[in-house]
Design an enzyme around this catalytic site. Structure first.
Site, PDB file in Angstrom:
ATOM      1  N   HIS A  98      59.134  18.541 -29.694  1.00 35.32           N
ATOM      2  CA  HIS A  98      59.190  19.895 -29.135  1.00 35.32           C
ATOM      3  C   HIS A  98      58.122  20.807 -29.746  1.00 35.32           C
ATOM      4  CE1 HIS A  98      61.422  22.799 -26.764  1.00 35.32           C
ATOM      5  NE2 HIS A  98      61.317  23.658 -27.750  1.00 35.32           N
ATOM      6  N   TYR A 135      54.338  18.003 -30.270  1.00 35.95           N
ATOM      7  CA  TYR A 135      53.652  17.394 -29.121  1.00 35.95           C
ATOM      8  C   TYR A 135      53.023  16.051 -29.482  1.00 35.95           C
ATOM      9  CZ  TYR A 135      54.190  21.887 -26.771  1.00 35.95           C
ATOM     10  OH  TYR A 135      54.710  23.001 -26.180  1.00 35.95           O
ATOM     11  N   LYS A 171      53.360  31.934 -18.913  1.00 40.73           N
ATOM     12  CA  LYS A 171      53.727  30.661 -19.512  1.00 40.73           C
ATOM     13  C   LYS A 171      55.060  30.180 -18.953  1.00 40.73           C
ATOM     14  CE  LYS A 171      54.210  28.335 -23.948  1.00 40.73           C
ATOM     15  NZ  LYS A 171      54.534  28.488 -25.374  1.00 40.73           N
ATOM     16  N   HIS A 216      64.324  24.647 -20.945  1.00 45.27           N
ATOM     17  CA  HIS A 216      65.521  24.749 -21.775  1.00 45.27           C
ATOM     18  C   HIS A 216      66.569  23.817 -21.184  1.00 45.27           C
ATOM     19  CE1 HIS A 216      67.178  27.699 -24.947  1.00 45.27           C
ATOM     20  NE2 HIS A 216      66.193  27.012 -25.425  1.00 45.27           N
ATOM     21  N   GLN A 245      71.985  28.254 -28.738  1.00 40.99           N
ATOM     22  CA  GLN A 245      71.993  29.618 -29.239  1.00 40.99           C
ATOM     23  C   GLN A 245      72.679  30.563 -28.256  1.00 40.99           C
ATOM     24  OE1 GLN A 245      69.497  27.812 -28.230  1.00 40.99           O
ATOM     25  NE2 GLN A 245      67.936  27.527 -29.769  1.00 40.99           N
ATOM     26  N   GLU A 264      67.810  28.698 -35.256  1.00 40.09           N
ATOM     27  CA  GLU A 264      67.136  29.171 -34.036  1.00 40.09           C
ATOM     28  C   GLU A 264      67.901  30.343 -33.433  1.00 40.09           C
ATOM     29  OE1 GLU A 264      65.964  26.055 -31.360  1.00 40.09           O
ATOM     30  OE2 GLU A 264      64.874  24.998 -32.937  1.00 40.09           O
ATOM     31  N   GLN A 308      68.579  33.726 -31.860  1.00 42.22           N
ATOM     32  CA  GLN A 308      67.690  34.341 -30.863  1.00 42.22           C
ATOM     33  C   GLN A 308      67.274  35.749 -31.250  1.00 42.22           C
ATOM     34  OE1 GLN A 308      66.848  32.678 -27.567  1.00 42.22           O
ATOM     35  NE2 GLN A 308      67.109  31.234 -29.239  1.00 42.22           N
ATOM     36  N   ASN A 357      52.038  24.748 -17.107  1.00 41.78           N
ATOM     37  CA  ASN A 357      52.863  23.636 -16.635  1.00 41.78           C
ATOM     38  C   ASN A 357      53.996  23.307 -17.582  1.00 41.78           C
ATOM     39  OD1 ASN A 357      51.690  22.127 -18.698  1.00 41.78           O
ATOM     40  ND2 ASN A 357      50.075  21.364 -17.370  1.00 41.78           N
ATOM     41  N   GLY A 378      51.346  25.468 -21.637  1.00 46.19           N
ATOM     42  CA  GLY A 378      52.602  25.015 -21.065  1.00 46.19           C
ATOM     43  C   GLY A 378      53.480  24.391 -22.103  1.00 46.19           C
ATOM     44  N   SER A 405      58.563  18.554 -22.176  1.00 45.11           N
ATOM     45  CA  SER A 405      59.962  18.261 -22.461  1.00 45.11           C
ATOM     46  C   SER A 405      60.200  16.780 -22.193  1.00 45.11           C
ATOM     47  CB  SER A 405      60.862  19.118 -21.574  1.00 45.11           C
ATOM     48  OG  SER A 405      62.205  18.708 -21.703  1.00 45.11           O
TER      49      SER A 405
END
Lengths: 229, 748
Positions: free
Chosen positions: B47, B50, B90, B94, B239, B311, B313, B497, B534, B537
């Site tokens: 994530h 990459y 962008k 999720h 979250q 994480e 928010q 993307n 982008g 996932s």
């Protein structure tokens, strides 16, 4: 004419109201912070749409006790014009400045769509530019726009002709299908007895330019401005 | 505070391979501490790191005269718009959070992408959501669908950004692993563009927003593994979103940037405080030291590991000069936001994490980031056998089982084609009073106040095509998203993307991914739309091993130089002539028709000739520039028949019918008639114009060598397809009410 748009934390139609009032209708407009306790020398105060203070408790329930609302009470009592749109309408009913309450839409879901509303009176500063019976095409965008009042209060609202706008079909007929949120008597907007406070769920500021698909709402800003010309 | 001992076993549990663990040991010259292991595991997760995609992604065309930021360097892509303004946009996924907790998963997806936009100094202008679920007949799908839509609306409506478009598809392949991709677009004054590059040794690290809790710990790692029976236990990893807090954050952030109080800023998204501090320091070639005892915490007894990996928010991290701190404080206090100085920028290139006087981590920042120490893998793609199995279909293989009329009725009632108004009306799509073309058509159009110009935005991907032909499917996603903005009169300028795939270590998936990258690259080069950035996932698979269709979602940005020239897809007036640009080939493979009528997913899908695509788009833009087109619509799912019906009913209050030129059908067998109506050949646009303008339109088309077919005329209150007709009122009912009927259980 001068106007002020109140900015609560969570207001999100404040800039849109400013744009329609200032840039489109040509009303000299300023922003007014929610922590202020005094209203600057203006003729009109606009309570914009949004989710004031997050509206996690109940729409408008926290805004009603904010510092600025005390000042707005005094301003309205001395005849100042107040226009509450969407969350602004909810704040006005929560504050007791307008009768009734706005509860969850009958569909139990948020609704963003165009509706038609019929102008019920044009002897008010908000609607002098319209004719009675005019049908306006305006957008709504709300979760809690279902107008409710106990039977006695509803009777009084009708008897005193406080209903300024009702949801209708494109021909001005009041029907079950044209009532988007279940509001009693298809009420979309009401005024107080003195006629200087208007609360409405549809968004006239989003319908003030042809490029956005309708300018039927501009008449409200123009009515206000003409009254002070 | 005692930390657990770090072993190979513990590293594996953190999703690190033995080789990766060895590499960490050699970078540090010792065994990492528990906190360090956590930091490496999230920074080197798919994530954030990459690692299986970056080498391929670097082959995409990422330059263009209109690009104002280097892709990947900043939080989002930046495209030149006018003298004064740039557009920032962008898209991000999720998916896994939405699979286990649809409402919060989707809501926080929206929150995350909005922060990426305003971290650039841009005010968010619009959101789009590209959604994929299992069949709507499935009860669990309906639960996910309702929850995701409600969550998106909840967050965007309260924050105050219009949700103007996107797509919704229902396919078996997404049953257990829905896709929730959120795209945001923002507007920034070029001289106020914020940076995420740390600078200035000694500058303060300023934490702003919500307090840190234990929510979302290992969210990045969760996103980097397959869903399993146990994914429900990951629910604490999802979250909770607070759009009101985010609204305060956007106002305060933009005000601080406007006042010149910010050296750099990044949101705390995936891997929270870790990734934001490390990435800013690494981009600036600097170090950062953090004292976690200063971090606002909402739970007692949090460990350094938990604070670094949380994480939670609605948190932002700023680098601020000490001399400007008081002024920054004033802004933050006015917006009633919590803040704390939690560290300083250093010159040693290290991430140093302290708490209560003890050091818990010292890691070279460069070792943690993409392009630095983060591993990058590339493997030889191997052609998967399944492609031969699913691609043997030819039109000779079928005979129409039902009439064309029945097929059309079934198509316009099907969840993939029927109107998504049930979705869009739950999103405020008009707030900010910029939305000129509302959701439901090809692309949404927004005006940019004070410029006379506008933008058109669209997301697109046909996962079925990509499954049947990964290269072609991805190229078509780019071509179609460009066509979607072209038909509004906008020139496509750049893409973002969101690449949704399965486990990259599965050779079939890796092949799909590498082919998709090749397809996107070729299409973007041909159409002149560079890739601004982008999100990847991977691991979109169910517990039983079902891999989602490879789904490279393209978010396209187009620009209208004159906003008044926008075009919508609905027929405007009786008597207008209807013209089809492009060619209709017998391309029924991979179509909605085959899937809906025959429950068949057979390839090959339609082909795409990128030179022809470009010619059709350029020709149409010239026609649009001459103000000759009264309406225009891309031909896609369901083919020409569906496109024509949609044009007749997109303006729900003023629908118009049409009559097809009967001579077109002369000599068509029943099968040829079906192929003509339902083929999904690419590079086609249906447009209308006044009859007297037809010759001018044809003149432009011939200059671009674009073939066209005069289909008929706008008229009446029925859709007359020559061999059958359906009343406009029937089409309206089926198109607009089908999804609601299925949700209410009236229809299966």
């Amino acid at each position: 004419m001068k106007a002020a748009v109140v900015v609560f934390p969570g207001s999100n139609c404040d800039r849109d109201c400013y744009w329609a009032s200032h840039n489109i209708a040509g009303i000299d407009t300023v922003f007014l912070w929610h922590k202020e306790r005094y209203i600057p020398p203006v003729d009109l105060v606009i309570l914009p749409g949004g989710f004031s203070y997050g509206d996690y408790l109940r729409a408008g329930a926290i805004a009603r006790v904010s510092p600025i609302m005390g000042a707005i009470r005094d301003f309205a009592a001395s005849g100042g014009l107040v226009l509450g749109i969407c969350n602004g309408f909810q704040i006005l009913t929560e504050s007791g400045l307008l009768p009734g309450v706005l509860v969850r839409n009958k569909s139990l879901s948020f609704l963003c769509q165009y509706v038609y509303i019929r102008v019920e009176r044009n002897d008010t500063p908000f609607t002098r530019g319209y004719n009675v019976g005019d049908v306006l095409r305006l957008p709504i965008a709300h979760n809690e726009g279902n107008f409710f009042a106990p039977p006695d209060m509803l009777d009084e609202i009708e008897r005193k002709k406080l209903v300024l706008f009702r949801y209708c079909d494109s021909n001005g007929n009041i029907t079950e299908e044209s009532n988007p949120n279940g509001s009693m008597n298809s009420i979309a907007g009401i005024i107080n007895e003195n006629g200087n406070i208007l609360g409405m769920m549809p968004h006239p500021e989003r319908a003030s330019e042809l490029i956005l698909g309708s300018r039927d709402g501009l008449g409200i800003f123009e009515s206000l401005k003409e009254g002070y010309a | 505070m005692r930390e657990p001992a770090v072993t190979v076993k513990l590293a594996r549990e953190h999703g690190l391979s033995d080789e990766e663990f060895g590499k960490i040991n050699s970078i540090l010259g010792r065994t990492p501490t528990y906190t360090e292991l956590g930091i490496f595991s999230v920074m080197w997760s798919e994530h954030c790191g990459y690692k299986n995609s970056i080498l391929l992604i670097r082959t995409l065309p990422r330059t263009g005269e209109s690009l104002l930021a280097e892709p990947g360097k900043e939080n989002a892509g930046v495209v030149d718009f006018s003298d004064e303004y740039a557009i920032v946009f962008k898209i991000e996924s999720h998916n896994h959070p939405s699979a286990v907790e649809p409402f919060q998963g989707a809501a926080t997806g929206v929150g995350g992408i909005l922060r990426d936009i305003f971290a650039m100094g841009a005010r968010p202008l619009a959101c789009l959501d590209s959604l994929r679920f299992g069949p709507l007949s499935d009860e669990h799908t309906r639960y996910l669908f309702r929850g995701v839509v409600e969550g998106i609306g909840f967050y965007g409506n309260c924050f105050g950004v219009p949700t103007v478009g996107g797509e919704v598809y229902f396919e078996e392949a997404y049953r257990d692993n829905p896709l929730v991709n959120a795209m945001a677009v923002g507007l920034v004054r070029k001289d106020k563009l914020a940076s995420s590059v740390a600078a200035g040794v000694g500058n303060l690290v300023l934490y702003v927003g919500a307090a840190t809790g234990r929510d979302g710990i290992h969210g990045a790692t969760f996103a980097s593994e397959e869903l399993s029976e146990k994914s429900g236990e990951r629910r604490p990893s999802v979250q909770i979103g607070d759009p009101f807090m985010e609204k305060l954050l956007v106002e305060a952030t933009l005000e601080m940037i406007e006042k010149g109080l910010v050296v750099s800023v990044q949101d705390m998204g995936a891997a929270g405080l870790t990734s934001s501090s490390v990435e800013m320091a690494a981009k600036g070639g600097l170090g950062v030291e953090l004292d976690l005892s200063l971090v606002p915490q909402r739970e007692e007894g949090m460990t350094p590991y938990e604070i670094m990996l949380s994480e939670s928010q609605e948190r932002m991290l700023f680098i601020v000069e000490e001399g400007k701190f008081d002024e920054a404080k004033e802004v933050l206090e006015r917006w009633d936001l919590h803040y704390a100085v939690v560290g300083r920028v250093t010159d040693d290139g290290m991430l140093t994490v302290r708490m209560n006087g003890r050091v818990y981590a010292t890691i070279p920042v460069d070792a943690l980031v993409v392009g630095g120490g983060c591993p990058a893998y590339e493997r030889e793609p191997v052609y998967p056998k399944y492609l031969d199995r699913v691609n043997g279909f030819t039109p000779d293989d079928f005979l129409p089982a039902i009439s064309a009329e029945e097929a059309l009725v079934q198509l316009i009632s099907s969840p993939n084609i029927a109107s998504k108004s049930w979705v869009f009306r739950q999103y405020d799509h008009q707030i900010m009073s910029n939305t000129v073309v509302l959701p439901g058509g090809d692309a949404a159009v927004l005006r940019i106040k004070g410029t006379g110009k506008g933008i058109a935005v669209s997301t697109d991907c046909n996962g079925r095509y990509s499954y049947l032909a990964p290269y072609t499917g991805a190229a078509i996603a780019v071509a179609e998203s460009a066509r979607n903005v072209v038909v509004t009169g906008a020139k496509p300028v750049a893409i973002t993307n969101c690449l949704n795939f399965g486990d990259p270590y599965n050779p079939d998936v890796y092949y799909q991914f590498s082919e998709a990258i090749r397809g996107i690259g070729d299409a973007c080069r041909a159409l002149g739309t560079p890739v601004t950035g982008g999100n990847v996932s991977f691991y979109n698979e169910s517990a039983t091993g079902t891999v989602v269709y490879p789904t490279p979602v393209i978010g396209m940005l187009g620009i209208l130089d004159d906003i008044a020239s926008f075009i919508t897809a609905s027929f405007k007036q009786e008597g207008d002539v209807i013209l089809l640009l492009g060619e209709t080939l017998p391309e029924i493979g991979g179509s909605e028709y085959l899937k809906e009528i025959y429950q068949a997913v057979w390839g090959p899908p339609p082909s795409v000739d990128l030179a022809k695509e470009k010619a059709v788009q350029d020709a149409f833009l010239e026609i649009a520039g001459l103000r000759l087109a009264t309406s225009a619509h891309d031909v896609s799912d369901g083919g020409l028949a569906v496109a024509l019906v949609e044009m007749g009913i997109f303006d729900r209050e003023n629908p118009l019918g049409f009559v097809l030129n009967a001579s077109i059908l002369n000599g068509f067998s029943e099968k040829e008639y079906h192929l003509f109506l339902f083929s999904e050949s690419q590079s086609r646009i249906v447009m209308t114009c006044r009859e007297e303008h037809l010759s001018k339109v044809k003149e432009v088309l011939s200059r671009y060598d674009v073939k066209s077919l005069l289909l008929g005329k706008v008229c009446g209150d029925k859709f007359d397809f020559g061999r059958f007709s359906i009343p406009v009122s029937d089409a309206l009912d089926l198109y607009y009410n089908s999804i609601e009927r299925i949700l209410k259980g009236e229809w299966k």
